[in-house]
Design a protein around this motif. Structure first.
Motif, PDB file in Angstrom:
ATOM      1  N   ILE A 289       0.834  -1.203   0.000  1.00  0.00           N
ATOM      2  CA  ILE A 289       0.000   0.000   0.000  1.00  0.00           C
ATOM      3  C   ILE A 289       0.866   1.249   0.000  1.00  0.00           C
ATOM      4  CG2 ILE A 289      -1.805   1.262   1.225  1.00  0.00           C
ATOM      5  CD1 ILE A 289      -2.705  -1.389   2.442  1.00  0.00           C
ATOM      6  N   THR A 290       0.546   2.157  -0.929  1.00  0.00           N
ATOM      7  CA  THR A 290       1.217   3.454  -1.011  1.00  0.00           C
ATOM      8  C   THR A 290       0.176   4.550  -0.840  1.00  0.00           C
ATOM      9  OG1 THR A 290       2.845   2.568  -2.579  1.00  0.00           O
ATOM     10  CG2 THR A 290       2.629   4.971  -2.446  1.00  0.00           C
ATOM     11  N   GLU A 291       0.444   5.474   0.066  1.00  0.00           N
ATOM     12  CA  GLU A 291      -0.441   6.625   0.239  1.00  0.00           C
ATOM     13  C   GLU A 291       0.036   7.756  -0.670  1.00  0.00           C
ATOM     14  OE1 GLU A 291      -1.530   9.924   3.662  1.00  0.00           O
ATOM     15  OE2 GLU A 291      -1.116   7.866   4.309  1.00  0.00           O
ATOM     16  N   VAL A 292      -0.869   8.289  -1.447  1.00  0.00           N
ATOM     17  CA  VAL A 292      -0.549   9.353  -2.401  1.00  0.00           C
ATOM     18  C   VAL A 292      -1.383  10.580  -2.061  1.00  0.00           C
ATOM     19  CG1 VAL A 292      -0.530  10.042  -4.829  1.00  0.00           C
ATOM     20  CG2 VAL A 292      -0.041   7.657  -4.203  1.00  0.00           C
ATOM     21  N   ARG A 293      -0.709  11.703  -1.842  1.00  0.00           N
ATOM     22  CA  ARG A 293      -1.412  12.946  -1.512  1.00  0.00           C
ATOM     23  C   ARG A 293      -1.267  13.956  -2.651  1.00  0.00           C
ATOM     24  NH1 ARG A 293      -3.329  14.028   3.477  1.00  0.00           N
ATOM     25  NH2 ARG A 293      -3.148  12.333   4.983  1.00  0.00           N
ATOM     26  N   PRO A 294      -2.306  14.755  -2.883  1.00  0.00           N
ATOM     27  CA  PRO A 294      -2.203  15.789  -3.920  1.00  0.00           C
ATOM     28  C   PRO A 294      -1.081  16.763  -3.606  1.00  0.00           C
ATOM     29  CG  PRO A 294      -4.482  15.488  -3.215  1.00  0.00           C
ATOM     30  CD  PRO A 294      -3.634  14.714  -2.253  1.00  0.00           C
ATOM     31  N   GLY A 295      -0.407  17.215  -4.638  1.00  0.00           N
ATOM     32  CA  GLY A 295       0.685  18.169  -4.467  1.00  0.00           C
ATOM     33  C   GLY A 295       0.580  19.290  -5.487  1.00  0.00           C
ATOM     34  N   PRO A 296       1.547  20.200  -5.497  1.00  0.00           N
ATOM     35  CA  PRO A 296       1.534  21.303  -6.468  1.00  0.00           C
ATOM     36  C   PRO A 296       1.595  20.781  -7.890  1.00  0.00           C
ATOM     37  CG  PRO A 296       3.170  21.650  -4.730  1.00  0.00           C
ATOM     38  CD  PRO A 296       2.704  20.245  -4.589  1.00  0.00           C
ATOM     39  N   LYS A 297       0.979  21.505  -8.797  1.00  0.00           N
ATOM     40  CA  LYS A 297       0.983  21.137 -10.209  1.00  0.00           C
ATOM     41  C   LYS A 297       2.195  21.766 -10.889  1.00  0.00           C
ATOM     42  CE  LYS A 297      -2.896  19.088  -9.520  1.00  0.00           C
ATOM     43  NZ  LYS A 297      -2.998  17.621  -9.473  1.00  0.00           N
ATOM     44  N   THR A 298       3.007  20.938 -11.494  1.00  0.00           N
ATOM     45  CA  THR A 298       4.253  21.426 -12.100  1.00  0.00           C
ATOM     46  C   THR A 298       4.316  21.210 -13.610  1.00  0.00           C
ATOM     47  OG1 THR A 298       5.327  19.303 -11.613  1.00  0.00           O
ATOM     48  CG2 THR A 298       5.536  21.042  -9.958  1.00  0.00           C
ATOM     49  N   ALA A 299       3.299  20.604 -14.193  1.00  0.00           N
ATOM     50  CA  ALA A 299       3.315  20.369 -15.639  1.00  0.00           C
ATOM     51  C   ALA A 299       3.244  21.700 -16.386  1.00  0.00           C
ATOM     52  CB  ALA A 299       2.139  19.482 -16.037  1.00  0.00           C
ATOM     53  N   PRO A 300       3.868  21.781 -17.564  1.00  0.00           N
ATOM     54  CA  PRO A 300       3.787  23.020 -18.356  1.00  0.00           C
ATOM     55  C   PRO A 300       2.338  23.345 -18.699  1.00  0.00           C
ATOM     56  CG  PRO A 300       5.471  21.531 -19.227  1.00  0.00           C
ATOM     57  CD  PRO A 300       4.700  20.749 -18.216  1.00  0.00           C
ATOM     58  N   LEU A 301       1.986  24.615 -18.614  1.00  0.00           N
ATOM     59  CA  LEU A 301       0.641  25.042 -18.942  1.00  0.00           C
ATOM     60  C   LEU A 301       0.493  25.251 -20.445  1.00  0.00           C
ATOM     61  CD1 LEU A 301       0.048  27.645 -16.099  1.00  0.00           C
ATOM     62  CD2 LEU A 301      -0.989  25.374 -16.295  1.00  0.00           C
ATOM     63  N   PRO A 302      -0.715  25.102 -20.981  1.00  0.00           N
ATOM     64  CA  PRO A 302      -0.917  25.389 -22.405  1.00  0.00           C
ATOM     65  C   PRO A 302      -0.656  26.860 -22.708  1.00  0.00           C
ATOM     66  CG  PRO A 302      -3.008  24.979 -21.283  1.00  0.00           C
ATOM     67  CD  PRO A 302      -1.935  24.625 -20.325  1.00  0.00           C
ATOM     68  N   GLU A 303      -0.385  27.130 -23.964  1.00  0.00           N
ATOM     69  CA  GLU A 303       0.016  28.481 -24.374  1.00  0.00           C
ATOM     70  C   GLU A 303      -1.003  29.530 -23.958  1.00  0.00           C
ATOM     71  OE1 GLU A 303       1.332  30.844 -28.472  1.00  0.00           O
ATOM     72  OE2 GLU A 303       0.944  28.686 -28.494  1.00  0.00           O
TER      73      GLU A 303
ATOM     74  N   VAL B 154      -5.709  24.926 -12.732  1.00  0.00           N
ATOM     75  CA  VAL B 154      -5.375  23.558 -12.319  1.00  0.00           C
ATOM     76  C   VAL B 154      -6.013  23.184 -10.978  1.00  0.00           C
ATOM     77  CG1 VAL B 154      -3.229  23.494 -13.641  1.00  0.00           C
ATOM     78  CG2 VAL B 154      -3.185  24.313 -11.274  1.00  0.00           C
ATOM     79  N   TRP B 155      -6.819  24.089 -10.429  1.00  0.00           N
ATOM     80  CA  TRP B 155      -7.504  23.821  -9.161  1.00  0.00           C
ATOM     81  C   TRP B 155      -8.598  22.784  -9.388  1.00  0.00           C
ATOM     82  CZ3 TRP B 155     -12.204  26.809  -7.236  1.00  0.00           C
ATOM     83  CH2 TRP B 155     -12.544  26.404  -5.939  1.00  0.00           C
ATOM     84  N   GLU B 156      -8.691  21.799  -8.498  1.00  0.00           N
ATOM     85  CA  GLU B 156      -9.615  20.687  -8.679  1.00  0.00           C
ATOM     86  C   GLU B 156     -10.860  20.763  -7.799  1.00  0.00           C
ATOM     87  OE1 GLU B 156      -7.124  17.230  -8.210  1.00  0.00           O
ATOM     88  OE2 GLU B 156      -5.893  17.761  -9.951  1.00  0.00           O
ATOM     89  N   PHE B 157     -11.110  21.933  -7.220  1.00  0.00           N
ATOM     90  CA  PHE B 157     -12.304  22.200  -6.409  1.00  0.00           C
ATOM     91  C   PHE B 157     -12.309  21.426  -5.083  1.00  0.00           C
ATOM     92  CE2 PHE B 157     -15.382  23.340 -10.165  1.00  0.00           C
ATOM     93  CZ  PHE B 157     -14.502  24.310 -10.576  1.00  0.00           C
ATOM     94  N   ARG B 158     -11.187  20.897  -4.616  1.00  0.00           N
ATOM     95  CA  ARG B 158     -11.203  20.112  -3.383  1.00  0.00           C
ATOM     96  C   ARG B 158     -11.383  21.041  -2.182  1.00  0.00           C
ATOM     97  NH1 ARG B 158      -9.655  15.108  -5.019  1.00  0.00           N
ATOM     98  NH2 ARG B 158      -8.558  15.131  -7.006  1.00  0.00           N
ATOM     99  N   ALA B 159     -12.327  20.688  -1.317  1.00  0.00           N
ATOM    100  CA  ALA B 159     -12.564  21.468  -0.114  1.00  0.00           C
ATOM    101  C   ALA B 159     -11.700  20.998   1.049  1.00  0.00           C
ATOM    102  CB  ALA B 159     -14.031  21.378   0.279  1.00  0.00           C
ATOM    103  N   ALA B 160     -11.147  19.796   0.931  1.00  0.00           N
ATOM    104  CA  ALA B 160     -10.299  19.219   1.985  1.00  0.00           C
ATOM    105  C   ALA B 160      -9.434  18.134   1.349  1.00  0.00           C
ATOM    106  CB  ALA B 160     -11.162  18.634   3.108  1.00  0.00           C
ATOM    107  N   PRO B 161      -8.346  17.723   2.012  1.00  0.00           N
ATOM    108  CA  PRO B 161      -7.488  16.676   1.453  1.00  0.00           C
ATOM    109  C   PRO B 161      -8.247  15.365   1.250  1.00  0.00           C
ATOM    110  CG  PRO B 161      -6.391  17.788   3.275  1.00  0.00           C
ATOM    111  CD  PRO B 161      -7.809  18.255   3.286  1.00  0.00           C
ATOM    112  N   THR B 162      -8.020  14.744   0.107  1.00  0.00           N
ATOM    113  CA  THR B 162      -8.611  13.435  -0.190  1.00  0.00           C
ATOM    114  C   THR B 162      -7.518  12.522  -0.741  1.00  0.00           C
ATOM    115  OG1 THR B 162      -9.299  14.254  -2.361  1.00  0.00           O
ATOM    116  CG2 THR B 162     -10.946  14.302  -0.600  1.00  0.00           C
ATOM    117  N   PRO B 163      -6.635  12.032   0.122  1.00  0.00           N
ATOM    118  CA  PRO B 163      -5.514  11.209  -0.352  1.00  0.00           C
ATOM    119  C   PRO B 163      -5.986   9.879  -0.932  1.00  0.00           C
ATOM    120  CG  PRO B 163      -5.630  11.189   2.034  1.00  0.00           C
ATOM    121  CD  PRO B 163      -6.630  12.195   1.576  1.00  0.00           C
TER     122      PRO B 163
END
Length: 269
Positions: free
Chosen positions: A222-236, A250-259
């Protein structure tokens, strides 16, 4: 978009002069969220106009998308950054060539249709309790030419996992806390051989992540994965926009952490 803007205006008009209204920290925070969602929708509309309605990046690049998401933010889906913390885990799962992909809580089919496109040998079963979500998923499957392999259905019960016993199976679960009820190895022994990616929702069911983890510790790595900053290049389109627009895109509308819990079986199916 105009009708949604009017909804936002009415929402603020009703609260500007009301008791409490926007004058409390909680009220101001909620007001900020309402405005941020409105701006995110405007950005998504601009992205669709630029891309012709296709996903721009990530593993699902090129996927034709609907005009709106049935749940959550559309803009990061179109950009390809949506839940991108999971990308390496999805790629690892697909390397095992699953025969079956179960997407439980499929919404409009971001994963069901996206994975069907890049895993052409897999049969996909997409489940949701919302009729509108299932119709949207079917529509998007048709738009992308994978409707013959994407099968939609409603409520998925623990015993339903047994239909796929002995097959290489990838399970994706996002059901707002009901993972507590669904992921029951005592009722579905077949789960012991399945790879699972589960979004957990302690925000709705306190302690659910730990309960799910405990149920699978003996059978899965089991691996726990938490959301982090978005670093992918943005479209032009977004490169010369304000920093706030870039963040909202890139905001995903999360009101609280959902790992997530990414769980790989210790034995094969």
């Amino acid at each position: 978009m105009a009708s949604y803007l009017e909804t936002v205006r009415e929402w603020f008009r009703a609260r500007l002069d009301g008791p409490g209204g926007l004058s409390t920290p909680e009220g101001a925070t909620l007001g900020l969220r309402v405005l941020a969602i409105w701006r995110s929708r405007m950005i998504a509309q601009a992205l669709r106009a630029q891309s012709g309605g296709a996903v721009l990046g990530g593993p699902f690049a090129g996927m034709a998308y609907l005009e709106s998401a049935t749940e959550g933010a559309l803009a990061p889906r179109l950009i390809g950054t949506y839940e991108d913390e999971l990308h390496p885990h999805l790629i690892a799962a697909l390397a095992e060539e699953p025969e079956v992909i179960l997407d439980i809580g499929c919404a409009e089919g971001y994963y069901a249709v996206g994975l069907a496109r890049i895993a052409p040998r897999a049969e996909v079963f997409a489940h949701d309790t919302a009729a509108a979500a299932l119709q949207a998923c079917r529509t998007m499957a048709e738009m992308n030419g994978v409707s013959e392999r994407v099968h939609t259905g409603g409520l998925f019960q623990p015993v339903d996992f047994q239909r796929f016993a002995g097959r290489r199976c990838l399970v994706i679960v996002d059901i707002e806390g009901a993972e507590d009820d669904l992921l029951r190895p005592d009722l579905a022994p077949a789960l012991a051989g399945m790879r699972l990616i589960v979004e957990t929702h302690d925000v709705y069911r306190p302690g659910v992540m730990d309960r799910v983890r405990e149920r699978f510790e003996a059978t899965h790595e089991i691996t726990e994965v938490r959301p982090g900053p978005k670093t992918a290049p943005l479209p032009e389109l977004l490169r010369n926009r304000s920093h706030l627009d870039q963040l909202l895109a890139v905001w995903e509308f999360r009101a609280a952490p959902t790992p997530w819990l990414v769980m790989k079986p210790r034995r094969s199916a």
